[in-house]
Design a protein around this motif. Structure first.
Motif, PDB file in Angstrom:
ATOM      1  N   VAL A   7       7.447  22.479   2.405  1.00  0.00           N
ATOM      2  CA  VAL A   7       8.405  21.396   2.157  1.00  0.00           C
ATOM      3  C   VAL A   7       9.279  21.201   3.391  1.00  0.00           C
ATOM      4  O   VAL A   7       9.499  20.069   3.846  1.00  0.00           O
ATOM      5  CB  VAL A   7       9.272  21.689   0.920  1.00  0.00           C
ATOM      6  CG1 VAL A   7      10.364  20.635   0.775  1.00  0.00           C
ATOM      7  CG2 VAL A   7       8.415  21.737  -0.341  1.00  0.00           C
ATOM      8  N   ARG A   8       9.783  22.297   3.945  1.00  0.00           N
ATOM      9  CA  ARG A   8      10.627  22.188   5.134  1.00  0.00           C
ATOM     10  C   ARG A   8       9.862  21.553   6.292  1.00  0.00           C
ATOM     11  O   ARG A   8      10.405  20.730   7.033  1.00  0.00           O
ATOM     12  CB  ARG A   8      11.139  23.576   5.539  1.00  0.00           C
ATOM     13  CG  ARG A   8      12.192  24.152   4.613  1.00  0.00           C
ATOM     14  CD  ARG A   8      12.846  25.386   5.195  1.00  0.00           C
ATOM     15  NE  ARG A   8      13.886  25.891   4.313  1.00  0.00           N
ATOM     16  CZ  ARG A   8      13.712  26.855   3.409  1.00  0.00           C
ATOM     17  NH1 ARG A   8      12.513  27.440   3.293  1.00  0.00           N
ATOM     18  NH2 ARG A   8      14.706  27.245   2.633  1.00  0.00           N
ATOM     19  N   ARG A   9       8.598  21.935   6.450  1.00  0.00           N
ATOM     20  CA  ARG A   9       7.832  21.365   7.559  1.00  0.00           C
ATOM     21  C   ARG A   9       7.593  19.874   7.353  1.00  0.00           C
ATOM     22  O   ARG A   9       7.724  19.079   8.284  1.00  0.00           O
ATOM     23  CB  ARG A   9       6.489  22.081   7.712  1.00  0.00           C
ATOM     24  CG  ARG A   9       5.772  21.591   8.957  1.00  0.00           C
ATOM     25  CD  ARG A   9       4.544  22.345   9.323  1.00  0.00           C
ATOM     26  NE  ARG A   9       4.086  21.856  10.618  1.00  0.00           N
ATOM     27  CZ  ARG A   9       2.825  21.859  11.009  1.00  0.00           C
ATOM     28  NH1 ARG A   9       1.882  22.333  10.206  1.00  0.00           N
ATOM     29  NH2 ARG A   9       2.476  21.385  12.187  1.00  0.00           N
ATOM     30  N   LEU A  10       7.251  19.486   6.151  1.00  0.00           N
ATOM     31  CA  LEU A  10       7.007  18.072   5.880  1.00  0.00           C
ATOM     32  C   LEU A  10       8.284  17.251   6.006  1.00  0.00           C
ATOM     33  O   LEU A  10       8.257  16.100   6.475  1.00  0.00           O
ATOM     34  CB  LEU A  10       6.383  17.893   4.503  1.00  0.00           C
ATOM     35  CG  LEU A  10       4.909  18.309   4.399  1.00  0.00           C
ATOM     36  CD1 LEU A  10       4.456  18.369   2.945  1.00  0.00           C
ATOM     37  CD2 LEU A  10       4.026  17.357   5.191  1.00  0.00           C
ATOM     38  N   GLU A  11       9.407  17.811   5.581  1.00  0.00           N
ATOM     39  CA  GLU A  11      10.667  17.109   5.760  1.00  0.00           C
ATOM     40  C   GLU A  11      10.953  16.917   7.257  1.00  0.00           C
ATOM     41  O   GLU A  11      11.378  15.839   7.682  1.00  0.00           O
ATOM     42  CB  GLU A  11      11.807  17.883   5.095  1.00  0.00           C
ATOM     43  CG  GLU A  11      11.771  17.861   3.576  1.00  0.00           C
ATOM     44  CD  GLU A  11      12.080  16.492   3.012  1.00  0.00           C
ATOM     45  OE1 GLU A  11      13.246  16.058   3.090  1.00  0.00           O
ATOM     46  OE2 GLU A  11      11.147  15.827   2.519  1.00  0.00           O
ATOM     47  N   ALA A  12      10.695  17.939   8.059  1.00  0.00           N
ATOM     48  CA  ALA A  12      10.969  17.847   9.493  1.00  0.00           C
ATOM     49  C   ALA A  12      10.082  16.807  10.169  1.00  0.00           C
ATOM     50  O   ALA A  12      10.572  15.981  10.964  1.00  0.00           O
ATOM     51  CB  ALA A  12      10.777  19.217  10.152  1.00  0.00           C
ATOM     52  N   ARG A  16      11.123  13.077  11.998  1.00  0.00           N
ATOM     53  CA  ARG A  16      10.697  12.664  13.341  1.00  0.00           C
ATOM     54  C   ARG A  16       9.879  11.379  13.299  1.00  0.00           C
ATOM     55  O   ARG A  16       9.928  10.560  14.225  1.00  0.00           O
ATOM     56  CB  ARG A  16       9.883  13.778  14.008  1.00  0.00           C
ATOM     57  CG  ARG A  16      10.692  14.999  14.400  1.00  0.00           C
ATOM     58  CD  ARG A  16       9.929  15.896  15.354  1.00  0.00           C
ATOM     59  NE  ARG A  16       8.757  16.502  14.764  1.00  0.00           N
ATOM     60  CZ  ARG A  16       8.744  17.663  14.124  1.00  0.00           C
ATOM     61  NH1 ARG A  16       9.882  18.342  13.987  1.00  0.00           N
ATOM     62  NH2 ARG A  16       7.629  18.169  13.637  1.00  0.00           N
ATOM     63  N   ALA A  17       9.118  11.211  12.225  1.00  0.00           N
ATOM     64  CA  ALA A  17       8.240  10.047  12.130  1.00  0.00           C
ATOM     65  C   ALA A  17       8.971   8.766  11.770  1.00  0.00           C
ATOM     66  O   ALA A  17       8.483   7.664  12.046  1.00  0.00           O
ATOM     67  CB  ALA A  17       7.139  10.314  11.100  1.00  0.00           C
ATOM     68  N   TRP A  18      10.133   8.882  11.134  1.00  0.00           N
ATOM     69  CA  TRP A  18      10.893   7.697  10.706  1.00  0.00           C
ATOM     70  C   TRP A  18      12.340   7.947  11.088  1.00  0.00           C
ATOM     71  O   TRP A  18      13.169   8.252  10.258  1.00  0.00           O
ATOM     72  CB  TRP A  18      10.707   7.492   9.209  1.00  0.00           C
ATOM     73  CG  TRP A  18      10.935   6.106   8.701  1.00  0.00           C
ATOM     74  CD1 TRP A  18      11.837   5.723   7.735  1.00  0.00           C
ATOM     75  CD2 TRP A  18      10.269   4.898   9.096  1.00  0.00           C
ATOM     76  NE1 TRP A  18      11.760   4.372   7.516  1.00  0.00           N
ATOM     77  CE2 TRP A  18      10.810   3.830   8.335  1.00  0.00           C
ATOM     78  CE3 TRP A  18       9.277   4.603  10.040  1.00  0.00           C
ATOM     79  CZ2 TRP A  18      10.389   2.504   8.475  1.00  0.00           C
ATOM     80  CZ3 TRP A  18       8.847   3.289  10.178  1.00  0.00           C
ATOM     81  CH2 TRP A  18       9.406   2.268   9.402  1.00  0.00           C
ATOM     82  N   PRO A  47      20.143  16.980   1.734  1.00  0.00           N
ATOM     83  CA  PRO A  47      20.433  18.422   1.704  1.00  0.00           C
ATOM     84  C   PRO A  47      19.166  19.226   2.014  1.00  0.00           C
ATOM     85  O   PRO A  47      18.097  18.958   1.451  1.00  0.00           O
ATOM     86  CB  PRO A  47      20.903  18.655   0.269  1.00  0.00           C
ATOM     87  CG  PRO A  47      21.342  17.299  -0.218  1.00  0.00           C
ATOM     88  CD  PRO A  47      20.393  16.347   0.436  1.00  0.00           C
ATOM     89  N   LEU A  48      19.286  20.227   2.898  1.00  0.00           N
ATOM     90  CA  LEU A  48      18.108  20.925   3.397  1.00  0.00           C
ATOM     91  C   LEU A  48      18.130  22.432   3.165  1.00  0.00           C
ATOM     92  O   LEU A  48      17.315  23.150   3.737  1.00  0.00           O
ATOM     93  CB  LEU A  48      17.944  20.645   4.900  1.00  0.00           C
ATOM     94  CG  LEU A  48      17.762  19.162   5.270  1.00  0.00           C
ATOM     95  CD1 LEU A  48      17.728  18.996   6.788  1.00  0.00           C
ATOM     96  CD2 LEU A  48      16.500  18.603   4.638  1.00  0.00           C
ATOM     97  N   ASP A  49      19.047  22.900   2.304  1.00  0.00           N
ATOM     98  CA  ASP A  49      19.121  24.332   2.019  1.00  0.00           C
ATOM     99  C   ASP A  49      19.584  24.512   0.579  1.00  0.00           C
ATOM    100  O   ASP A  49      20.713  24.151   0.242  1.00  0.00           O
ATOM    101  CB  ASP A  49      20.091  25.014   2.985  1.00  0.00           C
ATOM    102  CG  ASP A  49      20.169  26.528   2.781  1.00  0.00           C
ATOM    103  OD1 ASP A  49      19.624  27.030   1.773  1.00  0.00           O
ATOM    104  OD2 ASP A  49      20.782  27.200   3.632  1.00  0.00           O
ATOM    105  N   PRO A  50      18.726  25.076  -0.298  1.00  0.00           N
ATOM    106  CA  PRO A  50      19.093  25.227  -1.710  1.00  0.00           C
ATOM    107  C   PRO A  50      20.340  26.070  -1.935  1.00  0.00           C
ATOM    108  O   PRO A  50      20.961  25.970  -3.004  1.00  0.00           O
ATOM    109  CB  PRO A  50      17.854  25.901  -2.321  1.00  0.00           C
ATOM    110  CG  PRO A  50      16.733  25.583  -1.402  1.00  0.00           C
ATOM    111  CD  PRO A  50      17.348  25.524  -0.025  1.00  0.00           C
ATOM    112  N   MET A 181      -0.399  17.468  12.506  1.00  0.00           N
ATOM    113  CA  MET A 181      -0.090  16.669  11.330  1.00  0.00           C
ATOM    114  C   MET A 181      -0.170  15.182  11.661  1.00  0.00           C
ATOM    115  O   MET A 181       0.143  14.762  12.771  1.00  0.00           O
ATOM    116  CB  MET A 181       1.318  16.986  10.831  1.00  0.00           C
ATOM    117  CG  MET A 181       1.584  18.453  10.558  1.00  0.00           C
ATOM    118  SD  MET A 181       0.851  19.003   9.011  1.00  0.00           S
ATOM    119  CE  MET A 181       2.016  18.284   7.847  1.00  0.00           C
ATOM    120  N   ALA A 182      -0.590  14.397  10.661  1.00  0.00           N
ATOM    121  CA  ALA A 182      -0.626  12.943  10.804  1.00  0.00           C
ATOM    122  C   ALA A 182       0.047  12.326   9.587  1.00  0.00           C
ATOM    123  O   ALA A 182      -0.401  12.524   8.458  1.00  0.00           O
ATOM    124  CB  ALA A 182      -2.060  12.441  10.930  1.00  0.00           C
TER     125      ALA A 182
END
Length: 256
Positions: A7-12, A16-18, A47-50, A181-182
């Motif tokens: 999840v963290r990687r996809l959020e990052a 960057r992509a948008w 929010p990025l940290d539970p 990743m794409a």
């Protein structure tokens, strides 16, 4: 239990992509604002940290002041990285929940992408933006903001346009290649040309381009109520990784 690492990687890679025009942090809350484009992903608190849920009321008010200065309604984008205590706070305050989105992934290496015509990405950003606006049915006033967002993307990106002789652009997609990743964005088929296979054609072209550049995993985000898109991505082999939605105070109004 969510796989928080992916999840963290996809959020990052998604950030960057948008890319937003302005990014600030309040603890681990990422505040994204973009005056030139109304996208909720570009104008939301993420929010990025539970575990980061201290002093919620003060921090929400601080975010509201920042959004007000930008002329934007305050919106929180709640992924699995958001603290449960923050959702509980929103529930207690009557904040509405809307626009649930699923984030999906597929292994590009395993996909059969050879059963369609190949389309190379267009080279002119202006041509892609014009086609994007036409295919999505967007107001032309969004052109400067959309151009700014796309030109700000730092990873390599491919702009795909499918055209029909005599009809002009009928489908578009944006593919952002970031390491292995794409990300697939902005997929659309013109309203009068749907159910003719153009959506599958433009996504296939984008995925082939990404695979040729060395991408191994594709990912995308799609609204859970978009049944046609969900069916398309299911046929490509995309599988859900997690979901997010948006929260907003009852006395506020978001740009959809």
């Amino acid at each position: 239990m969510h796989r928080l690492a992916i999840v963290r990687r996809l959020e990052a890679v998604g950030f960057r992509a948008w890319p937003a025009a302005s990014i600030q942090y309040d603890g681990s809350w990422q505040v994204r604002l973009t005056a030139g484009h109304p996208s909720k992903r570009l104008n939301s608190v993420n929010p990025l940290d539970p575990s980061d849920h201290g002093d919620v009321e003060t921090r929400v008010e601080r975010a509201a002041q920042r959004f007000s200065a930008y002329g934007r309604p305050l919106i929180f984008r709640q992924s699995p990285l958001a603290p449960p205590q923050l959702d509980a706070y929103f529930d207690a305050k009557g904040w509405r929940r809307f626009d649930e989105t699923t984030v999906m992934m597929a292994d590009i290496r395993k996909l059969d992408l050879d059963a369609t015509l190949d389309h190379l990405p267009v080279r002119e950003l202006g041509r892609y933006v014009d086609a994007n606006i036409q295919v999505h049915g967007r107001d032309k006033s969004i052109k400067p903001g959309l151009t700014e967002v796309i030109s700000s993307i730092r990873p390599s990106s491919g702009w795909f346009v499918i055209e029909e002789p005599g009809a002009g652009p009928v489908a578009t997609a944006l593919c952002v290649h970031d390491s292995d990743m794409a990300g697939i964005f902005e997929v659309a088929t013109r309203s009068d040309r749907r159910n003719k296979g153009y959506g599958r054609e433009v996504v296939t072209a984008a995925l082939r381009w990404a695979r040729m550049r060395g991408a191994e995993q594709a990912w995308l985000q799609v609204g859970t109520t978009n049944e046609a898109a969900m069916d398309l991505y299911d046929r490509f082999g995309f599988e859900e990784i997690y979901r997010y939605d948006y929260r907003q105070a009852p006395d506020n109004s978001a740009d959809e």
